[in-house]
Design a protein around this motif. Sequence first.
Motif, PDB file in Angstrom:
ATOM      1  N   GLY A  41       0.814  -1.209   0.000  1.00 49.74           N
ATOM      2  CA  GLY A  41       0.000   0.000   0.000  1.00 49.74           C
ATOM      3  C   GLY A  41       0.842   1.250   0.000  1.00 49.74           C
ATOM      4  N   ASN A  42       0.193   2.368  -0.345  1.00 49.82           N
ATOM      5  CA  ASN A  42       0.914   3.626  -0.390  1.00 49.82           C
ATOM      6  C   ASN A  42       0.129   4.711   0.313  1.00 49.82           C
ATOM      7  OD1 ASN A  42      -1.021   4.702  -2.215  1.00 49.82           O
ATOM      8  ND2 ASN A  42       0.094   3.895  -3.936  1.00 49.82           N
ATOM      9  N   ALA A  43       0.770   5.834   0.501  1.00 40.69           N
ATOM     10  CA  ALA A  43       0.153   7.009   1.092  1.00 40.69           C
ATOM     11  C   ALA A  43       0.589   8.212   0.264  1.00 40.69           C
ATOM     12  CB  ALA A  43       0.596   7.187   2.542  1.00 40.69           C
ATOM     13  N   THR A  44      -0.302   9.167   0.091  1.00 44.51           N
ATOM     14  CA  THR A  44       0.003  10.378  -0.652  1.00 44.51           C
ATOM     15  C   THR A  44      -0.068  11.561   0.297  1.00 44.51           C
ATOM     16  OG1 THR A  44      -0.915   9.431  -2.668  1.00 44.51           O
ATOM     17  CG2 THR A  44      -0.651  11.815  -2.623  1.00 44.51           C
ATOM     18  N   LEU A  45       1.015  12.328   0.348  1.00 48.67           N
ATOM     19  CA  LEU A  45       1.093  13.512   1.199  1.00 48.67           C
ATOM     20  C   LEU A  45       1.186  14.753   0.329  1.00 48.67           C
ATOM     21  CD1 LEU A  45       3.780  12.321   3.795  1.00 48.67           C
ATOM     22  CD2 LEU A  45       1.295  12.127   3.942  1.00 48.67           C
ATOM     23  N   LEU A  46       0.533  15.816   0.772  1.00 49.99           N
ATOM     24  CA  LEU A  46       0.614  17.117   0.109  1.00 49.99           C
ATOM     25  C   LEU A  46       1.096  18.139   1.118  1.00 49.99           C
ATOM     26  CD1 LEU A  46      -2.815  17.241  -1.760  1.00 49.99           C
ATOM     27  CD2 LEU A  46      -0.588  16.703  -2.742  1.00 49.99           C
ATOM     28  N   THR A  47       1.992  19.003   0.682  1.00 46.60           N
ATOM     29  CA  THR A  47       2.455  20.091   1.531  1.00 46.60           C
ATOM     30  C   THR A  47       2.839  21.282   0.662  1.00 46.60           C
ATOM     31  OG1 THR A  47       3.955  20.693   3.327  1.00 46.60           O
ATOM     32  CG2 THR A  47       4.861  19.294   1.605  1.00 46.60           C
ATOM     33  N   LEU A  48       2.700  22.469   1.215  1.00 47.57           N
ATOM     34  CA  LEU A  48       3.128  23.697   0.552  1.00 47.57           C
ATOM     35  C   LEU A  48       4.367  24.216   1.243  1.00 47.57           C
ATOM     36  CD1 LEU A  48      -0.285  25.547   0.128  1.00 47.57           C
ATOM     37  CD2 LEU A  48       1.054  24.447  -1.664  1.00 47.57           C
ATOM     38  N   VAL A  49       5.370  24.621   0.457  1.00 48.64           N
ATOM     39  CA  VAL A  49       6.600  25.157   1.028  1.00 48.64           C
ATOM     40  C   VAL A  49       7.000  26.414   0.270  1.00 48.64           C
ATOM     41  CG1 VAL A  49       7.413  22.910   1.838  1.00 48.64           C
ATOM     42  CG2 VAL A  49       8.095  23.697  -0.402  1.00 48.64           C
ATOM     43  N   ASP A  50       7.710  27.274   0.960  1.00 45.57           N
ATOM     44  CA  ASP A  50       8.224  28.486   0.330  1.00 45.57           C
ATOM     45  C   ASP A  50       9.306  28.125  -0.685  1.00 45.57           C
ATOM     46  OD1 ASP A  50       6.606  30.230   1.811  1.00 45.57           O
ATOM     47  OD2 ASP A  50       8.053  30.274   3.462  1.00 45.57           O
ATOM     48  N   ASP A  51       9.463  28.976  -1.691  1.00 44.99           N
ATOM     49  CA  ASP A  51      10.522  28.781  -2.676  1.00 44.99           C
ATOM     50  C   ASP A  51      11.862  28.662  -1.969  1.00 44.99           C
ATOM     51  OD1 ASP A  51       8.827  28.856  -4.874  1.00 44.99           O
ATOM     52  OD2 ASP A  51       8.980  31.024  -5.084  1.00 44.99           O
ATOM     53  N   GLY A  52      12.666  27.733  -2.416  1.00 43.65           N
ATOM     54  CA  GLY A  52      13.981  27.525  -1.838  1.00 43.65           C
ATOM     55  C   GLY A  52      13.990  26.535  -0.691  1.00 43.65           C
ATOM     56  N   LYS A  53      12.835  26.145  -0.161  1.00 45.64           N
ATOM     57  CA  LYS A  53      12.756  25.205   0.960  1.00 45.64           C
ATOM     58  C   LYS A  53      12.424  23.784   0.514  1.00 45.64           C
ATOM     59  CE  LYS A  53      13.130  27.968   4.606  1.00 45.64           C
ATOM     60  NZ  LYS A  53      14.055  27.767   5.692  1.00 45.64           N
ATOM     61  N   GLU A  54      12.124  23.613  -0.773  1.00 44.59           N
ATOM     62  CA  GLU A  54      11.660  22.301  -1.217  1.00 44.59           C
ATOM     63  C   GLU A  54      12.706  21.205  -1.031  1.00 44.59           C
ATOM     64  OE1 GLU A  54      12.721  24.702  -4.938  1.00 44.59           O
ATOM     65  OE2 GLU A  54      11.531  25.081  -3.159  1.00 44.59           O
ATOM     66  N   ASP A  55      13.984  21.497  -1.266  1.00 46.66           N
ATOM     67  CA  ASP A  55      15.026  20.479  -1.093  1.00 46.66           C
ATOM     68  C   ASP A  55      15.143  20.052   0.366  1.00 46.66           C
ATOM     69  OD1 ASP A  55      15.608  20.387  -3.785  1.00 46.66           O
ATOM     70  OD2 ASP A  55      17.232  21.841  -3.652  1.00 46.66           O
ATOM     71  N   GLU A  56      14.984  20.991   1.277  1.00 47.16           N
ATOM     72  CA  GLU A  56      15.043  20.691   2.706  1.00 47.16           C
ATOM     73  C   GLU A  56      13.908  19.745   3.106  1.00 47.16           C
ATOM     74  OE1 GLU A  56      14.372  23.237   6.791  1.00 47.16           O
ATOM     75  OE2 GLU A  56      15.270  24.248   5.080  1.00 47.16           O
ATOM     76  N   VAL A  57      12.714  20.008   2.600  1.00 46.41           N
ATOM     77  CA  VAL A  57      11.559  19.169   2.928  1.00 46.41           C
ATOM     78  C   VAL A  57      11.680  17.805   2.248  1.00 46.41           C
ATOM     79  CG1 VAL A  57       9.051  18.968   2.796  1.00 46.41           C
ATOM     80  CG2 VAL A  57      10.099  21.169   3.350  1.00 46.41           C
ATOM     81  N   ILE A  58      12.164  17.774   1.029  1.00 47.56           N
ATOM     82  CA  ILE A  58      12.374  16.501   0.338  1.00 47.56           C
ATOM     83  C   ILE A  58      13.368  15.645   1.115  1.00 47.56           C
ATOM     84  CG2 ILE A  58      13.362  15.438  -1.742  1.00 47.56           C
ATOM     85  CD1 ILE A  58      12.088  17.814  -3.302  1.00 47.56           C
ATOM     86  N   GLU A  59      14.397  16.253   1.662  1.00 46.84           N
ATOM     87  CA  GLU A  59      15.373  15.504   2.453  1.00 46.84           C
ATOM     88  C   GLU A  59      14.732  14.935   3.715  1.00 46.84           C
ATOM     89  OE1 GLU A  59      18.587  13.420   3.337  1.00 46.84           O
ATOM     90  OE2 GLU A  59      18.239  14.475   1.451  1.00 46.84           O
ATOM     91  N   MET A  60      13.827  15.673   4.351  1.00 45.89           N
ATOM     92  CA  MET A  60      13.104  15.151   5.524  1.00 45.89           C
ATOM     93  C   MET A  60      12.294  13.913   5.139  1.00 45.89           C
ATOM     94  SD  MET A  60      11.576  18.503   7.385  1.00 45.89           S
ATOM     95  CE  MET A  60      12.507  20.024   7.281  1.00 45.89           C
ATOM     96  N   ILE A  61      11.639  13.986   3.993  1.00 44.07           N
ATOM     97  CA  ILE A  61      10.852  12.843   3.529  1.00 44.07           C
ATOM     98  C   ILE A  61      11.769  11.671   3.220  1.00 44.07           C
ATOM     99  CG2 ILE A  61       9.306  12.012   1.708  1.00 44.07           C
ATOM    100  CD1 ILE A  61       8.258  14.963   1.528  1.00 44.07           C
ATOM    101  N   ARG A  62      12.899  11.945   2.579  1.00 46.36           N
ATOM    102  CA  ARG A  62      13.864  10.889   2.247  1.00 46.36           C
ATOM    103  C   ARG A  62      14.382  10.207   3.513  1.00 46.36           C
ATOM    104  NH1 ARG A  62      17.168  13.343  -1.347  1.00 46.36           N
ATOM    105  NH2 ARG A  62      16.225  12.264  -3.083  1.00 46.36           N
ATOM    106  N   GLU A  63      14.617  10.977   4.579  1.00 45.68           N
ATOM    107  CA  GLU A  63      15.142  10.408   5.829  1.00 45.68           C
ATOM    108  C   GLU A  63      14.162   9.429   6.464  1.00 45.68           C
ATOM    109  OE1 GLU A  63      16.071  13.778   8.254  1.00 45.68           O
ATOM    110  OE2 GLU A  63      17.795  14.332   7.045  1.00 45.68           O
ATOM    111  N   THR A  64      12.871   9.656   6.306  1.00 45.71           N
ATOM    112  CA  THR A  64      11.886   8.791   6.949  1.00 45.71           C
ATOM    113  C   THR A  64      11.272   7.769   6.003  1.00 45.71           C
ATOM    114  OG1 THR A  64      10.175  10.452   6.557  1.00 45.71           O
ATOM    115  CG2 THR A  64      11.272  10.492   8.702  1.00 45.71           C
ATOM    116  N   ALA A  65      11.300   8.038   4.718  1.00 46.54           N
ATOM    117  CA  ALA A  65      10.614   7.157   3.772  1.00 46.54           C
ATOM    118  C   ALA A  65      11.495   6.709   2.623  1.00 46.54           C
ATOM    119  CB  ALA A  65       9.374   7.877   3.223  1.00 46.54           C
ATOM    120  N   GLY A  66      12.792   6.922   2.711  1.00 42.06           N
ATOM    121  CA  GLY A  66      13.689   6.526   1.633  1.00 42.06           C
ATOM    122  C   GLY A  66      13.953   5.033   1.633  1.00 42.06           C
ATOM    123  N   MET A  67      14.631   4.578   0.620  1.00 41.06           N
ATOM    124  CA  MET A  67      14.960   3.157   0.512  1.00 41.06           C
ATOM    125  C   MET A  67      15.846   2.735   1.671  1.00 41.06           C
ATOM    126  SD  MET A  67      13.452   2.004  -2.166  1.00 41.06           S
ATOM    127  CE  MET A  67      14.253   0.477  -2.599  1.00 41.06           C
TER     128      MET A  67
END
Length: 103
Positions: A41-67
Motif C-alpha cells: 500500500g501507499n500514502a500520498t502527502l501534500l504540503t506547501l513550502v516556500d521557494d527555496g525550501k523544497e530540497d530541505e523538505v524533500i530531504e526530511m521525507i527521504r530520511e523517513t521514507a527513503g529506501m
Amino acid sequence: MKMLLAVISKDDVDETLKKLAFNQISAIQIASSGTGFFVPGNATLLTLVDDGKEDEVIEMIRETAGMVRRRGNDSYDPTSIFSGVEEGGGFVVVIEGDRLISL
C-alpha cells in the motif's frame, strides 16, 4: 511557493508526518490507491513550502521514507537468505504554485 506531492509506503507515513510536524511543516495525507508501486500500500502527502525550501523538505521525507535495506530473505536470490531486500522509497513531485487562496 511550491506544492510537494509525495507518494510513499503506508508503513512510513506516520514517521514522515511526525518529522514534518516537528519541523513546523504542515502536510495532509489524502486517500490514494494503486497497483504496482508498493505491494502493501501507499500514502500520498501534500504540503506547501516556500521557494527555496523544497530540497530541505524533500530531504526530511527521504530520511523517513527513503529506501532502506532490511535483513531478510531476498526473494530474487533464494540462496542469500541474509542479504536483505531494499524496501520503502517513493517519489516526490514538485509543482510550481503562484498563489494560495484560502477559503
